[in-house]
Scaffold this active site. Structure first.
Site, short mmCIF file in Angstrom:
data_model
loop_
_atom_site.label_atom_id
_atom_site.label_comp_id
_atom_site.label_asym_id
_atom_site.label_seq_id
_atom_site.Cartn_x
_atom_site.Cartn_y
_atom_site.Cartn_z
N GLY A 28 -3.85 -1.37 -3.48
CA GLY A 28 -3.65 -1.92 -4.82
C GLY A 28 -2.18 -2.12 -5.13
O GLY A 28 -1.35 -2.23 -4.23
N GLY A 33 3.32 -10.14 -1.40
CA GLY A 33 3.11 -9.80 0.02
C GLY A 33 1.62 -9.65 0.33
O GLY A 33 1.12 -10.17 1.34
N HIS A 34 0.89 -8.96 -0.55
CA HIS A 34 -0.57 -8.82 -0.35
C HIS A 34 -1.24 -10.19 -0.45
O HIS A 34 -2.16 -10.51 0.31
CB HIS A 34 -1.17 -7.90 -1.41
N GLY A 144 0.48 -6.68 6.98
CA GLY A 144 1.83 -7.18 6.68
C GLY A 144 2.85 -6.61 7.65
O GLY A 144 2.83 -5.41 7.96
#
Ligand code: PAF
Length: 274
Positions: A28, A33-34, A144
């Site tokens: 979360g 980036g997510h 990532g």
């Protein structure tokens, strides 16, 4: 976006949705980036799954589990807007019932660098990700590059345990001044935020010095001068991308890696050497 909170619900959805299935696990506090991981998964998959679970096993006793940023409603909206089809949102009792007792050991690679600073961290990551992969059974796992050692540890786990999932590593998203996006950036004070991009600049200086033929020791010394005085350096090094063992020459595939504390916030960054 459909939301599953139990393992049965998640399996019921993931088992029938069309393949290929791309999966983005997170804790979360979503940032660009997510969302870059979701966009890549969306481009390459018919169904996109994601999870949000703040995994207590990967936090040490004195780490930031309690204060780790949480904003589940905003995260749901971001995932939904980015095109996630199914969100797996388990609570701790679902993932770790009271008699849970098994762990996946990350081996020697999990004891270096981040593993030295956080001895139980990678064991927690490998344990939760192997559970998530068993529940979701994705064709591709999207990770990532910012957490480079995590990508190496998880690739090795997937290979060693014959898990039938491909791994795709997505490049790090950065602020305009070079700071790698991280959920922990919100902890930085104004001064620390100004100082934080110096970690990225130090990595660039290290890479350039080695490309110009300096020894690693000299290159690290040159790179240290690029760090802001607020930075408390943990490590700067060059490692083999597959083993995370330190190497003395920039021979690809490798990572130039660094970690430093700015106040009480520990930040990581790396450069991929192809
Ligand atoms: O990178 C993260 O956010 C976490 O380590 C992961 C992979 C979701 C496992 O909890």
């Amino acid at each position: 976006m459909q939301v599953a909170t139990t393992i049965l619900q998640a399996r019921a959805l993931f088992d029938v949705l069309p393949r290929p299935l791309g999966f983005v696990p997170t804790m979360g506090a979503l940032h660009e980036g997510h969302l870059a991981l979701v966009r890549r998964a969306r481009e390459e998959s018919t169904t996109v799954g994601a999870s949000i679970f703040i995994n207590p096993l990967q936090f040490g006793a004195n780490e930031d589990l309690e204060k780790y940023p949480r904003d589940i409603e905003a995260d749901r909206a971001k995932f939904s807007a980015a095109g996630v089809d199914v969100l797996f949102l388990p609570n701790q009792a679902v993932m770790y019932p009271p008699d849970f007792s098994t762990a996946v050991d990350a081996g020697e690679m999990g004891t270096r660098f981040e593993g030295a600073a956080r001895p139980t961290h990678f064991r927690g990551v490998t344990t939760v990700v192997s559970k998530l992969l068993n529940i979701v059974r994705p064709d591709t796992l999207y990770l990532g590059q910012k957490d480079a050692q995590q990508t190496a540890v998880l690739r090795r786990m997937i290979r060693d345990l014959d898990i039938p999932t491909h791994v795709t590593i997505v490049p790090t998203e950065r602020e305009a001044d070079g700071l790698a996006l991280s959920s922990r950036n919100v902890y930085l004070s104004v001064e620390e935020r100004q100082a934080a991009p110096s970690l990225h600049h130090a990595l660039q200086a290290l890479r350039m010095a080695m490309q110009m033929g300096k020894s690693k020791a000299d290159a690290v010394a040159a790179a240290r001068t690029r760090l802001d005085p607020l930075a408390q350096l943990d490590y700067l090094d060059v490692v083999d991308a597959n083993t995370f063992a330190p190497i003395d020459v920039l021979s690809p595939p490798a990572f130039v890696i660094g970690a430093a504390r700015f106040g009480s916030t520990r930040l990581l960054d790396n450069l991929w050497i192809e």
